[in-house]
Design a protein around this motif. Structure first.
Motif, short mmCIF file in Angstrom:
data_model
loop_
_atom_site.label_atom_id
_atom_site.label_comp_id
_atom_site.label_asym_id
_atom_site.label_seq_id
_atom_site.Cartn_x
_atom_site.Cartn_y
_atom_site.Cartn_z
N SER A 181 5.28 15.34 -1.34
CA SER A 181 4.68 16.16 -0.27
C SER A 181 5.74 16.53 0.77
CB SER A 181 3.53 15.40 0.40
OG SER A 181 2.50 15.15 -0.51
N LYS B 12 0.84 -1.21 0.00
CA LYS B 12 0.00 0.00 0.00
C LYS B 12 0.87 1.25 0.00
CE LYS B 12 -4.02 -2.00 2.23
NZ LYS B 12 -4.89 -2.01 3.41
N GLU C 280 5.06 8.11 -4.23
CA GLU C 280 5.37 9.33 -4.99
C GLU C 280 4.67 10.54 -4.37
OE1 GLU C 280 7.64 9.84 -7.37
OE2 GLU C 280 8.17 7.72 -7.25
N ILE C 281 3.42 10.37 -4.01
CA ILE C 281 2.67 11.48 -3.39
C ILE C 281 3.29 11.84 -2.04
CG2 ILE C 281 0.44 12.12 -2.37
CD1 ILE C 281 -0.85 10.32 -4.55
N ILE C 282 3.61 10.84 -1.26
CA ILE C 282 4.23 11.08 0.05
C ILE C 282 5.58 11.76 -0.13
CG2 ILE C 282 5.22 9.97 2.09
CD1 ILE C 282 3.03 7.75 1.69
N LYS D 105 2.25 2.15 -3.40
CA LYS D 105 1.30 2.80 -4.31
C LYS D 105 1.24 4.31 -4.07
CE LYS D 105 -1.71 -1.18 -4.85
NZ LYS D 105 -3.02 -1.78 -4.56
N SER D 106 1.49 4.75 -2.85
CA SER D 106 1.38 6.17 -2.50
C SER D 106 2.72 6.86 -2.33
CB SER D 106 0.59 6.30 -1.19
OG SER D 106 -0.65 5.67 -1.28
#
Length: 191
Positions: free
Chosen positions: A178, A167, A173-175, A170-171
């Motif tokens: 940010s 999980k 790049e956003i994390i 999957k996130s």
């Protein structure tokens, strides 16, 4: 740009390497002295990929951090004049000033809190030496606080395990972006 995904994949690959435990303890050791990257960067993926080893990995990390803390203490105690310019160049002077004021106010309790503080641990190890804190209480408190922190991190990562790792992937790049954006904003605001 898939920068953070590639880094995440490489970190997960390294976490399963036969020398991963050595590198984890090495990073933990030097992080308590000068290295800017915390051991959590390796402890988390290693605990996710080897959940049954999480407690042992946290223990190794804490012991290495405590040993590195002893070197940091010695630097502060015996050689602070030699490293004070580097502390300023690396941007730790504000952290050092804060740590000194905390040591003056709260003494040994600061070492315990330092294990969980966002201020780099190396600042506290060097500061403890500068303040000539009693060595044995410093070592005991360092070990307890660092082990508690690393055990918490390792157990949470192990609890999430491979499912959480998937999980997170999957996130990532956003994390990652940010965090970069927040770091830039913080830098601009604190400048």
């Amino acid at each position: 740009m898939n920068i953070f995904g590639a880094m995440y994949d490489k970190t997960m690959q390294w976490s399963k390497h036969r020398f991963a435990t050595f590198w984890l303890t090495f990073v933990s050791f030097i992080e308590a002295i000068f290295f800017p990257i915390p051991a959590d960067v390796m402890l988390i993926p290693m605990s996710m990929s080897q959940p049954k080893q999480a407690t042992k990995l946290a223990l190794y990390t804490a012991i290495a951090s405590m040993l590195g803390g002893m070197i940091g203490y010695a630097i502060g105690y015996y050689a602070f004049d030699l490293v004070s310019d580097y502390i300023q160049q690396w941007g730790y002077q504000h952290h050092l000033d804060t740590a000194i004021s905390w040591f003056t106010k709260w003494g040994i309790l600061v070492v315990f809190v330092a294990g969980f503080s966002p201020i780099p641990y190396k600042v506290f190890t060097i500061c403890a030496g500068v303040m000539q804190m009693a060595f044995i209480p410093f070592i005991i408190t360092s070990f307890i606080s660092r082990y508690a922190r690393f055990l918490l991190v390792a157990k949470l990562a192990a609890w999430g395990g491979e499912k959480f790792a998937a999980k997170l992937r999957k996130s990532i790049e956003i994390i990652g972006w940010s965090v970069v954006a927040l770091a830039i904003i913080a830098y601009l605001l604190l400048k």
